[in-house]
Design a protein around this motif. Structure first.
Motif, PDB file in Angstrom:
ATOM      1  N   ARG A  76       0.841  -1.209   0.000  1.00  0.00           N
ATOM      2  CA  ARG A  76       0.000   0.000   0.000  1.00  0.00           C
ATOM      3  C   ARG A  76       0.871   1.252   0.000  1.00  0.00           C
ATOM      4  NH1 ARG A  76      -3.070   2.907   4.479  1.00  0.00           N
ATOM      5  NH2 ARG A  76      -4.636   4.068   3.334  1.00  0.00           N
ATOM      6  N   GLU A  77       1.915   1.241   0.858  1.00  0.00           N
ATOM      7  CA  GLU A  77       2.816   2.399   0.905  1.00  0.00           C
ATOM      8  C   GLU A  77       3.535   2.577  -0.429  1.00  0.00           C
ATOM      9  OE1 GLU A  77       5.316   1.621   4.248  1.00  0.00           O
ATOM     10  OE2 GLU A  77       3.751   2.086   5.717  1.00  0.00           O
ATOM     11  N   GLU A  78       3.946   1.467  -1.018  1.00  0.00           N
ATOM     12  CA  GLU A  78       4.608   1.547  -2.321  1.00  0.00           C
ATOM     13  C   GLU A  78       3.647   2.083  -3.381  1.00  0.00           C
ATOM     14  OE1 GLU A  78       6.727  -1.414  -5.587  1.00  0.00           O
ATOM     15  OE2 GLU A  78       6.323  -2.143  -3.565  1.00  0.00           O
ATOM     16  N   ALA A  79       2.401   1.606  -3.338  1.00  0.00           N
ATOM     17  CA  ALA A  79       1.406   2.083  -4.296  1.00  0.00           C
ATOM     18  C   ALA A  79       1.137   3.574  -4.105  1.00  0.00           C
ATOM     19  CB  ALA A  79       0.108   1.282  -4.150  1.00  0.00           C
ATOM     20  N   GLN A  80       1.095   4.019  -2.849  1.00  0.00           N
ATOM     21  CA  GLN A  80       0.867   5.441  -2.598  1.00  0.00           C
ATOM     22  C   GLN A  80       2.042   6.275  -3.102  1.00  0.00           C
ATOM     23  OE1 GLN A  80       0.034   5.623   1.621  1.00  0.00           O
ATOM     24  NE2 GLN A  80      -2.173   5.516   1.293  1.00  0.00           N
ATOM     25  N   SER A  81       3.265   5.778  -2.911  1.00  0.00           N
ATOM     26  CA  SER A  81       4.411   6.538  -3.407  1.00  0.00           C
ATOM     27  C   SER A  81       4.408   6.563  -4.929  1.00  0.00           C
ATOM     28  CB  SER A  81       5.714   5.949  -2.875  1.00  0.00           C
ATOM     29  OG  SER A  81       5.953   4.672  -3.430  1.00  0.00           O
ATOM     30  N   LEU A  82       4.041   5.428  -5.562  1.00  0.00           N
ATOM     31  CA  LEU A  82       3.931   5.411  -7.026  1.00  0.00           C
ATOM     32  C   LEU A  82       2.849   6.369  -7.502  1.00  0.00           C
ATOM     33  CD1 LEU A  82       4.333   1.625  -7.925  1.00  0.00           C
ATOM     34  CD2 LEU A  82       5.854   3.488  -8.538  1.00  0.00           C
ATOM     35  N   LEU A  83       1.720   6.371  -6.795  1.00  0.00           N
ATOM     36  CA  LEU A  83       0.627   7.279  -7.160  1.00  0.00           C
ATOM     37  C   LEU A  83       1.084   8.730  -7.053  1.00  0.00           C
ATOM     38  CD1 LEU A  83      -2.364   7.758  -7.877  1.00  0.00           C
ATOM     39  CD2 LEU A  83      -2.843   7.718  -5.422  1.00  0.00           C
ATOM     40  N   ALA A  84       1.791   9.044  -5.970  1.00  0.00           N
ATOM     41  CA  ALA A  84       2.291  10.416  -5.809  1.00  0.00           C
ATOM     42  C   ALA A  84       3.272  10.761  -6.922  1.00  0.00           C
ATOM     43  CB  ALA A  84       2.954  10.567  -4.440  1.00  0.00           C
ATOM     44  N   THR A  85       4.130   9.805  -7.276  1.00  0.00           N
ATOM     45  CA  THR A  85       5.093  10.034  -8.357  1.00  0.00           C
ATOM     46  C   THR A  85       4.368  10.284  -9.674  1.00  0.00           C
ATOM     47  OG1 THR A  85       6.701   8.625  -7.260  1.00  0.00           O
ATOM     48  CG2 THR A  85       7.044   9.039  -9.595  1.00  0.00           C
ATOM     49  N   TYR A  86       3.381   9.439  -9.958  1.00  0.00           N
ATOM     50  CA  TYR A  86       2.645   9.602 -11.216  1.00  0.00           C
ATOM     51  C   TYR A  86       1.847  10.900 -11.234  1.00  0.00           C
ATOM     52  CZ  TYR A  86       3.918   4.905 -12.662  1.00  0.00           C
ATOM     53  OH  TYR A  86       4.611   3.802 -13.041  1.00  0.00           O
ATOM     54  N   GLU A  87       1.280  11.268 -10.101  1.00  0.00           N
ATOM     55  CA  GLU A  87       0.545  12.539 -10.048  1.00  0.00           C
ATOM     56  C   GLU A  87       1.501  13.705 -10.283  1.00  0.00           C
ATOM     57  OE1 GLU A  87      -1.424  12.455  -6.258  1.00  0.00           O
ATOM     58  OE2 GLU A  87      -3.144  11.348  -7.046  1.00  0.00           O
ATOM     59  N   ARG A  88       2.710  13.631  -9.702  1.00  0.00           N
ATOM     60  CA  ARG A  88       3.703  14.682  -9.898  1.00  0.00           C
ATOM     61  C   ARG A  88       4.112  14.742 -11.370  1.00  0.00           C
ATOM     62  NH1 ARG A  88       8.073  12.658  -7.597  1.00  0.00           N
ATOM     63  NH2 ARG A  88       6.932  12.386  -5.689  1.00  0.00           N
ATOM     64  N   LYS A  89       4.343  13.552 -11.962  1.00  0.00           N
ATOM     65  CA  LYS A  89       4.722  13.516 -13.372  1.00  0.00           C
ATOM     66  C   LYS A  89       3.582  14.038 -14.245  1.00  0.00           C
ATOM     67  CE  LYS A  89       8.136   9.809 -13.263  1.00  0.00           C
ATOM     68  NZ  LYS A  89       8.466   8.453 -13.716  1.00  0.00           N
ATOM     69  N   GLN A  90       2.347  13.685 -13.902  1.00  0.00           N
ATOM     70  CA  GLN A  90       1.211  14.167 -14.686  1.00  0.00           C
ATOM     71  C   GLN A  90       1.129  15.690 -14.602  1.00  0.00           C
ATOM     72  OE1 GLN A  90      -2.617  13.717 -13.064  1.00  0.00           O
ATOM     73  NE2 GLN A  90      -3.676  13.925 -15.004  1.00  0.00           N
ATOM     74  N   LYS A  91       1.372  16.229 -13.418  1.00  0.00           N
ATOM     75  CA  LYS A  91       1.340  17.684 -13.249  1.00  0.00           C
ATOM     76  C   LYS A  91       2.432  18.331 -14.091  1.00  0.00           C
ATOM     77  CE  LYS A  91       1.360  21.263  -9.704  1.00  0.00           C
ATOM     78  NZ  LYS A  91       1.540  21.571  -8.287  1.00  0.00           N
ATOM     79  N   GLU A  92       3.638  17.741 -14.072  1.00  0.00           N
ATOM     80  CA  GLU A  92       4.739  18.276 -14.875  1.00  0.00           C
ATOM     81  C   GLU A  92       4.421  18.199 -16.357  1.00  0.00           C
ATOM     82  OE1 GLU A  92       8.133  15.986 -13.730  1.00  0.00           O
ATOM     83  OE2 GLU A  92       8.289  16.921 -11.746  1.00  0.00           O
ATOM     84  N   VAL A  93       3.848  17.083 -16.782  1.00  0.00           N
ATOM     85  CA  VAL A  93       3.490  16.925 -18.197  1.00  0.00           C
ATOM     86  C   VAL A  93       2.405  17.927 -18.573  1.00  0.00           C
ATOM     87  CG1 VAL A  93       2.370  15.345 -19.827  1.00  0.00           C
ATOM     88  CG2 VAL A  93       4.223  14.531 -18.386  1.00  0.00           C
ATOM     89  N   GLN A  94       1.437  18.141 -17.678  1.00  0.00           N
ATOM     90  CA  GLN A  94       0.374  19.115 -17.960  1.00  0.00           C
ATOM     91  C   GLN A  94       0.960  20.517 -18.085  1.00  0.00           C
ATOM     92  OE1 GLN A  94      -2.844  18.450 -18.610  1.00  0.00           O
ATOM     93  NE2 GLN A  94      -3.062  20.593 -19.087  1.00  0.00           N
TER      94      GLN A  94
END
Length: 186
Positions: A76-94
């Motif tokens: 769960r913690e790993e998934a949350q860190s991945l989710l945060a990473t992907y959200e950060r990357k999505q924000k950067e891409v946006q």
């Protein structure tokens, strides 16, 4: 001997021996027989260490469940860190996409302005070329009209002079022209 007691207890626990008005400590009383059978059953379980085995199995199961919970927590913690990473990357891409769109709009605006300037210069050059062609055509037309007028005037003068001139006047004119030329040349 144990087997005999167990067999007697089992036989005495039948409903045929049970009586409703019998004293409690009688084998005819079903409650007493059931109580004795229960004690014997518990004794057998304790003798064969079944509670320890059951406890050990429950402990193993509890340890397995705890390990699964720990693994699930880590996942769960790993998934949350991945989710945060992907959200950060999505924000950067946006943000990058927004910058690209803004840049494209600016470039399109600059290209439109440059195209307007190019069109204005092209129209100005074409108008100047057209005006030059018109002036050239007017000059050619004026020259043609003058040439035609001169030709007509010479022909008319020739006809008029031919009608008004006789041989003596023509000879005098020729002599006069030769004298003028002679004066100008010498």
């Amino acid at each position: 001997m144990r087997y005999l007691i167990t067999a007697l207890a089992a036989l005495s626990a039948t409903p045929a021996f049970a009586a409703g008005d019998k004293p409690f400590f009688s084998l005819a009383n079903t409650d007493f027989v059931v109580w004795i059978a229960f004690l014997i059953f518990v004794g057998i379980l304790v003798y064969y260490k079944v509670p320890g085995l059951v406890g050990g199995m429950l402990d193993k199961r509890a340890e397995g469940i705890k390990a699964e919970l720990d693994e699930a927590k880590a996942l769960r913690e790993e998934a949350q860190s991945l989710l945060a990473t992907y959200e950060r990357k999505q924000k950067e891409v946006q943000e990058q996409a927004d910058r690209i769109v803004a840049s494209a709009k600016d470039e399109a605006t600059e290209a439109a302005a440059a195209a307007k300037d190019d069109i204005a210069r092209s129209i100005t050059r074409r108008l100047a070329a057209a005006e030059e062609q018109i002036a050239s055509a007017q000059a050619a037309a004026v020259k043609d009209v003058r040439d035609q007028a001169i030709s007509v005037a010479v022909a008319a003068a020739k006809d008029v002079m031919a009608d008004q001139m006789d041989a003596a006047a023509t000879g005098a004119m020729i002599d006069d022209a030769i004298a003028t030329v002679g004066e100008k040349l010498h």
